[in-house]
Motif scaffolding. Structure first.
Motif, PDB file in Angstrom:
ATOM      1  N   SER A 296      -0.537   7.380  -0.612  1.00  0.00           N
ATOM      2  CA  SER A 296       0.329   6.454  -1.346  1.00  0.00           C
ATOM      3  C   SER A 296       0.171   5.029  -0.824  1.00  0.00           C
ATOM      4  CB  SER A 296       1.788   6.899  -1.215  1.00  0.00           C
ATOM      5  OG  SER A 296       1.973   8.203  -1.730  1.00  0.00           O
ATOM      6  N   ILE A 297       0.055   4.895   0.500  1.00  0.00           N
ATOM      7  CA  ILE A 297      -0.148   3.563   1.083  1.00  0.00           C
ATOM      8  C   ILE A 297      -1.486   2.989   0.632  1.00  0.00           C
ATOM      9  CG2 ILE A 297      -0.535   2.337   3.255  1.00  0.00           C
ATOM     10  CD1 ILE A 297       1.537   4.176   4.530  1.00  0.00           C
ATOM     11  N   VAL A 298      -2.507   3.857   0.570  1.00  0.00           N
ATOM     12  CA  VAL A 298      -3.818   3.401   0.101  1.00  0.00           C
ATOM     13  C   VAL A 298      -3.726   2.874  -1.324  1.00  0.00           C
ATOM     14  CG1 VAL A 298      -6.142   4.151  -0.522  1.00  0.00           C
ATOM     15  CG2 VAL A 298      -5.156   4.870   1.653  1.00  0.00           C
ATOM     16  N   MET A 299      -3.006   3.622  -2.193  1.00  0.00           N
ATOM     17  CA  MET A 299      -2.894   3.175  -3.584  1.00  0.00           C
ATOM     18  C   MET A 299      -2.114   1.873  -3.686  1.00  0.00           C
ATOM     19  SD  MET A 299      -1.700   5.225  -6.984  1.00  0.00           S
ATOM     20  CE  MET A 299      -3.222   6.152  -6.904  1.00  0.00           C
ATOM     21  N   LEU A 300      -1.016   1.769  -2.962  1.00  0.00           N
ATOM     22  CA  LEU A 300      -0.255   0.525  -2.966  1.00  0.00           C
ATOM     23  C   LEU A 300      -1.107  -0.630  -2.446  1.00  0.00           C
ATOM     24  CD1 LEU A 300       3.205   1.806  -1.675  1.00  0.00           C
ATOM     25  CD2 LEU A 300       2.771   0.764  -3.897  1.00  0.00           C
ATOM     26  N   SER A 301      -1.929  -0.344  -1.447  1.00  0.00           N
ATOM     27  CA  SER A 301      -2.802  -1.379  -0.892  1.00  0.00           C
ATOM     28  C   SER A 301      -3.834  -1.838  -1.912  1.00  0.00           C
ATOM     29  CB  SER A 301      -3.504  -0.853   0.364  1.00  0.00           C
ATOM     30  OG  SER A 301      -2.569  -0.484   1.354  1.00  0.00           O
ATOM     31  N   VAL A 307      -3.585  -7.893  -6.698  1.00  0.00           N
ATOM     32  CA  VAL A 307      -2.645  -9.002  -6.878  1.00  0.00           C
ATOM     33  C   VAL A 307      -3.082 -10.207  -6.036  1.00  0.00           C
ATOM     34  CG1 VAL A 307      -0.275  -9.765  -6.460  1.00  0.00           C
ATOM     35  CG2 VAL A 307      -0.707  -7.529  -7.471  1.00  0.00           C
ATOM     36  N   TYR A 308      -3.470  -9.961  -4.782  1.00  0.00           N
ATOM     37  CA  TYR A 308      -3.900 -11.071  -3.916  1.00  0.00           C
ATOM     38  C   TYR A 308      -5.153 -11.746  -4.476  1.00  0.00           C
ATOM     39  CZ  TYR A 308      -6.036 -13.500   0.005  1.00  0.00           C
ATOM     40  OH  TYR A 308      -6.630 -14.446   0.794  1.00  0.00           O
ATOM     41  N   CYS A 309      -6.162 -10.945  -4.791  1.00  0.00           N
ATOM     42  CA  CYS A 309      -7.410 -11.520  -5.303  1.00  0.00           C
ATOM     43  C   CYS A 309      -7.189 -12.199  -6.651  1.00  0.00           C
ATOM     44  CB  CYS A 309      -8.475 -10.427  -5.434  1.00  0.00           C
ATOM     45  SG  CYS A 309      -9.031  -9.748  -3.855  1.00  0.00           S
ATOM     46  N   THR A 330      -3.546 -10.583 -13.785  1.00  0.00           N
ATOM     47  CA  THR A 330      -3.058 -10.010 -12.532  1.00  0.00           C
ATOM     48  C   THR A 330      -1.687  -9.374 -12.719  1.00  0.00           C
ATOM     49  OG1 THR A 330      -4.276 -11.691 -11.285  1.00  0.00           O
ATOM     50  CG2 THR A 330      -2.516 -10.531 -10.131  1.00  0.00           C
ATOM     51  N   LEU A 331      -0.811 -10.076 -13.431  1.00  0.00           N
ATOM     52  CA  LEU A 331       0.511  -9.523 -13.720  1.00  0.00           C
ATOM     53  C   LEU A 331       0.409  -8.279 -14.592  1.00  0.00           C
ATOM     54  CD1 LEU A 331       2.461 -12.835 -14.444  1.00  0.00           C
ATOM     55  CD2 LEU A 331       2.778 -11.318 -12.479  1.00  0.00           C
ATOM     56  N   TYR A 332      -0.539  -8.287 -15.518  1.00  0.00           N
ATOM     57  CA  TYR A 332      -0.721  -7.148 -16.419  1.00  0.00           C
ATOM     58  C   TYR A 332      -1.067  -5.886 -15.627  1.00  0.00           C
ATOM     59  CZ  TYR A 332      -2.949  -4.105 -19.841  1.00  0.00           C
ATOM     60  OH  TYR A 332      -3.306  -3.017 -20.596  1.00  0.00           O
ATOM     61  N   ILE A 333      -2.003  -5.986 -14.696  1.00  0.00           N
ATOM     62  CA  ILE A 333      -2.448  -4.805 -13.955  1.00  0.00           C
ATOM     63  C   ILE A 333      -1.516  -4.519 -12.773  1.00  0.00           C
ATOM     64  CG2 ILE A 333      -4.325  -3.814 -12.588  1.00  0.00           C
ATOM     65  CD1 ILE A 333      -6.259  -5.524 -14.268  1.00  0.00           C
ATOM     66  N   GLY A 334      -1.328  -5.510 -11.909  1.00  0.00           N
ATOM     67  CA  GLY A 334      -0.497  -5.295 -10.735  1.00  0.00           C
ATOM     68  C   GLY A 334       0.961  -5.074 -11.078  1.00  0.00           C
ATOM     69  N   GLY A 335       1.471  -5.824 -12.057  1.00  0.00           N
ATOM     70  CA  GLY A 335       2.873  -5.669 -12.449  1.00  0.00           C
ATOM     71  C   GLY A 335       3.174  -4.294 -12.984  1.00  0.00           C
ATOM     72  N   GLN A 336       2.319  -3.795 -13.874  1.00  0.00           N
ATOM     73  CA  GLN A 336       2.535  -2.450 -14.412  1.00  0.00           C
ATOM     74  C   GLN A 336       2.418  -1.394 -13.314  1.00  0.00           C
ATOM     75  OE1 GLN A 336       1.347  -1.532 -18.745  1.00  0.00           O
ATOM     76  NE2 GLN A 336      -0.296  -2.843 -17.992  1.00  0.00           N
ATOM     77  N   GLY A 337       1.513  -1.625 -12.364  1.00  0.00           N
ATOM     78  CA  GLY A 337       1.364  -0.678 -11.268  1.00  0.00           C
ATOM     79  C   GLY A 337       2.633  -0.555 -10.449  1.00  0.00           C
ATOM     80  N   PHE A 338       3.214  -1.683 -10.071  1.00  0.00           N
ATOM     81  CA  PHE A 338       4.414  -1.641  -9.247  1.00  0.00           C
ATOM     82  C   PHE A 338       5.637  -1.196 -10.059  1.00  0.00           C
ATOM     83  CE2 PHE A 338       1.852  -4.741  -6.719  1.00  0.00           C
ATOM     84  CZ  PHE A 338       1.731  -3.947  -5.587  1.00  0.00           C
ATOM     85  N   ILE A 339       5.676  -1.508 -11.363  1.00  0.00           N
ATOM     86  CA  ILE A 339       6.770  -1.017 -12.201  1.00  0.00           C
ATOM     87  C   ILE A 339       6.723   0.501 -12.290  1.00  0.00           C
ATOM     88  CG2 ILE A 339       7.633  -0.909 -14.573  1.00  0.00           C
ATOM     89  CD1 ILE A 339       6.940  -3.855 -14.860  1.00  0.00           C
ATOM     90  N   ASN A 340       5.532   1.063 -12.517  1.00  0.00           N
ATOM     91  CA  ASN A 340       5.414   2.514 -12.626  1.00  0.00           C
ATOM     92  C   ASN A 340       5.782   3.197 -11.315  1.00  0.00           C
ATOM     93  OD1 ASN A 340       3.467   5.034 -12.104  1.00  0.00           O
ATOM     94  ND2 ASN A 340       3.934   4.948 -14.293  1.00  0.00           N
ATOM     95  N   ILE A 341       5.271   2.685 -10.200  1.00  0.00           N
ATOM     96  CA  ILE A 341       5.583   3.296  -8.905  1.00  0.00           C
ATOM     97  C   ILE A 341       7.076   3.183  -8.606  1.00  0.00           C
ATOM     98  CG2 ILE A 341       5.185   3.110  -6.416  1.00  0.00           C
ATOM     99  CD1 ILE A 341       2.302   2.256  -7.084  1.00  0.00           C
ATOM    100  N   GLY A 342       7.678   2.052  -8.942  1.00  0.00           N
ATOM    101  CA  GLY A 342       9.116   1.905  -8.772  1.00  0.00           C
ATOM    102  C   GLY A 342       9.901   2.844  -9.658  1.00  0.00           C
ATOM    103  N   MET A 343       9.413   3.079 -10.870  1.00  0.00           N
ATOM    104  CA  MET A 343      10.064   3.996 -11.806  1.00  0.00           C
ATOM    105  C   MET A 343      10.014   5.426 -11.286  1.00  0.00           C
ATOM    106  SD  MET A 343       8.762   4.820 -15.671  1.00  0.00           S
ATOM    107  CE  MET A 343       7.306   5.709 -15.073  1.00  0.00           C
TER     108      MET A 343
END
Length: 413
Positions: A296-301, A307-309, A330-343
Motif C-alpha cells: 500500500s505504501i508503494v502504491m501511495l508512493s 503528483v510531484y513530477c 496531474t489532478l486528474y490522475i493523482g486526485g482520483q487516486g487519492f479520492i479512491n483510496i480515501g473512499m
C-alpha cells in the motif's frame, strides 16, 4: 548536462516508471480479484484478457497524444467539446442500463463510458480558457461588478463571472449527474475549480456563488435515498455493517487483514463473494489485503511521484497553457487516486471513483493512458527545452575561451 536538464530528465523518467509500474500492478490486481468468478464461467482469464486487449487499444490514442503538440487540443477545443456533449446526450437516448444507471454506450462487444472522457475534456477546456486570460494579463475572478448604479437591480449589478472557464465543466457535470453518477460529476467540476483557484481567482469575492453551489450540492445529495444512505454509512459504517455500510466495512476488513506483508497475491479471501465491486471501485482493498502495508505504501508512493513530477512539469512548462494542462492532468490522475483510496479506507464517502490504472474498466484505462501521455508530452518538451538551453549556454561559454586560445597561438607583434 546542467542541473536543470538533469532535473527535467528525472521528472520525465520518473513519470514513465510510475505509470509503467501502476499499469503492471493493475493487470496483476485485475487477475487476482476476478479469476475466482471467471473460473465459474469457464474462463479463468476472462477479465484479464479483456483488460490486456483494452490496454493495447489504449496505446494507439496514447501514442497520438504523446506525439502531437499539446497545443493541438487548444486549436480543436470546439469540436472536442461538441463531441463530448453529444456522447453524453446519446447516453440518455441509446445508453445501456447497468446496476440501475445509464452510463454506457455499446458498440458491438465494446462498451464506452463518455463520462470518463468528460473528465479530461473539462481539464482541457479550463486550461484553454484560463491560459487565454493569463496570456492577456487579465485577472481570473469569480464575481464581477457589472454596474455600480444604485438604481440598477441586483441581478444587473452583479454577474457570475467564472471567465467561461467553468461553464463547459458545469454542463458536463450536470449531464453526468443525471445518469446518475454523482462521483464522476464531482470530479468533472472539482478539478477545473482547483485549476481556477490555482490561477489566482479571488475566492473572497465569490461568497454568494460558493454558497449557492454548496446549497445546490447538498440538495442534490439529499434528494436521492441511495446518496443519503452513502452519507449515513460513511459517518458510522459499523452501525450498519450488515446493510448500508456493508461495502465500507468489508473494505476496511480487507485492508486490515493484509497486515504488514499481505496475504499473498491471489490468496486474499475478500474477493470470495465478501467484497462487492472488488475489481472496480474497491480494487485497492484487494490490493492492500494481498500486498499488505508495504504494498500500500508503494502504491501511495507511486501516486505521490506522479503528483510531484506533474507539479514540476507545470512549474517548468514553456507557456501558461502547458502549465495549466500539466496541473489538470496531474489532478486528474493523482486526485482520483487519492479520492479512491480515501473512499475505500473510509476517509471519504463511497462516490464510485475508480483507482487509475488499477481498477478494472476499459474506458477509464484508455482515458488514463491518454492523460498520462499528455503529461509525458509536456515533460518531454520541458526536457528538450532545458537541453537546448544548456547547449546554447555551453556554446556561449566556449567562444571566449576559443578566442583566447587563438590569440595565444598567433600573438600580434
Amino acid at each position: 548536462m546542467d542541473r536543470q536538464t538533469r532535473k527535467m530528465r528525472r521528472v520525465y523518467y520518473g513519470l514513465i516508471v510510475a505509470f509503467s509500474v501502476l499499469i503492471v500492478l493493475g493487470l496483476v490486481n485485475v487477475f487476482s480479484s476476478t479469476f475466482v468468478g471467471d473460473r465459474m464461467i469457464g474462463n479463468t482469464y476472462y477479465h484479464l484478457i479483456r483488460q490486456v486487449i483494452i490496454l493495447f487499444i489504449g496505446v494507439i490514442p496514447a501514442l497520438f497524444v504523446y506525439r502531437v503538440d499539446y497545443t493541438f487540443w487548444r486549436r480543436h477545443l470546439g469540436i472536442i467539446c461538441f463531441i463530448t456533449v453529444t456522447l453524453l446526450v446519446l447516453v440518455f437516448i441509446a445508453g445501456i442500463h447497468i446496476n440501475g444507471a445509464r452510463r454506457w454506450l455499446g458498440i458491438g462487444f465494446f462498451t464506452f463510458q463518455p463520462s470518463e472522457l468528460a473528465k479530461l475534456v473539462g481539464v482541457i477546456y479550463t486550461a484553454t480558457i484560463l491560459s487565454q486570460l493569463l496570456d492577456k494579463d487579465k485577472p481570473v475572478e469569480l464575481v464581477h461588478a457589472m454596474s455600480h448604479k444604485k438604481k440598477a437591480p441586483a441581478w444587473k449589478r452583479w454577474k457570475l463571472k467564472p471567465e467561461r472557464a467553468l461553464w463547459i465543466p458545469l454542463v458536463l457535470a450536470i449531464l453526468v449527474a443525471k445518469q446518475p453518477d454523482a462521483g464522476t460529476a464531482i470530479v468533472i467540476l472539482l478539478i477545473p475549480v482547483i485549476m481556477v483557484i490555482a490561477s489566482g481567482a479571488h475566492i473572497s469575492r465569490a461568497k454568494l456563488p460558493i454558497l449557492v453551489a454548496v446549497s445546490m450540492g447538498l440538495i442534490y445529495t439529499l434528494s436521492a435515498v441511495y446518496r443519503r444512505n452513502r452519507l449515513i454509512s460513511w459517518i458510522d459504517p459499523w452501525s450498519y455493517e450488515k446493510t448500508l455500510g456493508y461495502q465500507t466495512v468489508q473494505g476496511l476488513i480487507a485492508i486490515g487483514s493484509g497486515g504488514i506483508t499481505g496475504q499473498g497475491v491471489g490468496t486474499g479471501v475478500s474477493k470470495f463473494s465478501y467484497l462487492p465491486e472488488a475489481h472496480t471501485d474497491f480494487a485497492f482493498a484487494i490490493f492492500a489485503q494481498e500486498w499488505g502495508l508495504i504494498g500500500s505504501i508503494v502504491m501511495l508512493s507511486l501516486f505521490a511521484v506522479i503528483v510531484y513530477c506533474g507539479c514540476m512539469c507545470a512549474l517548468h512548462a514553456l507557456d501558461k497553457y502547458g502549465m495549466l494542462l500539466a496541473l489538470g492532468s496531474t489532478l486528474y490522475i493523482g486526485g482520483q487516486g487519492f479520492i479512491n483510496i480515501g473512499m475505500v479506507s473510509g476517509l471519504l464517502p463511497v462516490v464510485g471513483v475508480p483507482l487509475p490504472f488499477i481498477s478494472y474498466g476499459g474506458t477509464s484505462l484508455i482515458v488514463n493512458m491518454a492523460a498520462a501521455a499528455l503529461l509525458l508530452n509536456i515533460a518531454k518538451k520541458n526536457l528538450n527545452e532545458a537541453a537546448r538551453e544548456a547547449q546554447m549556454s555551453a556554446r556561449v561559454t566556449t567562444l571566449p575561451s576559443m578566442k583566447e586560445e587563438t590569440k595565444s597561438q598567433f600573438p600580434l607583434h
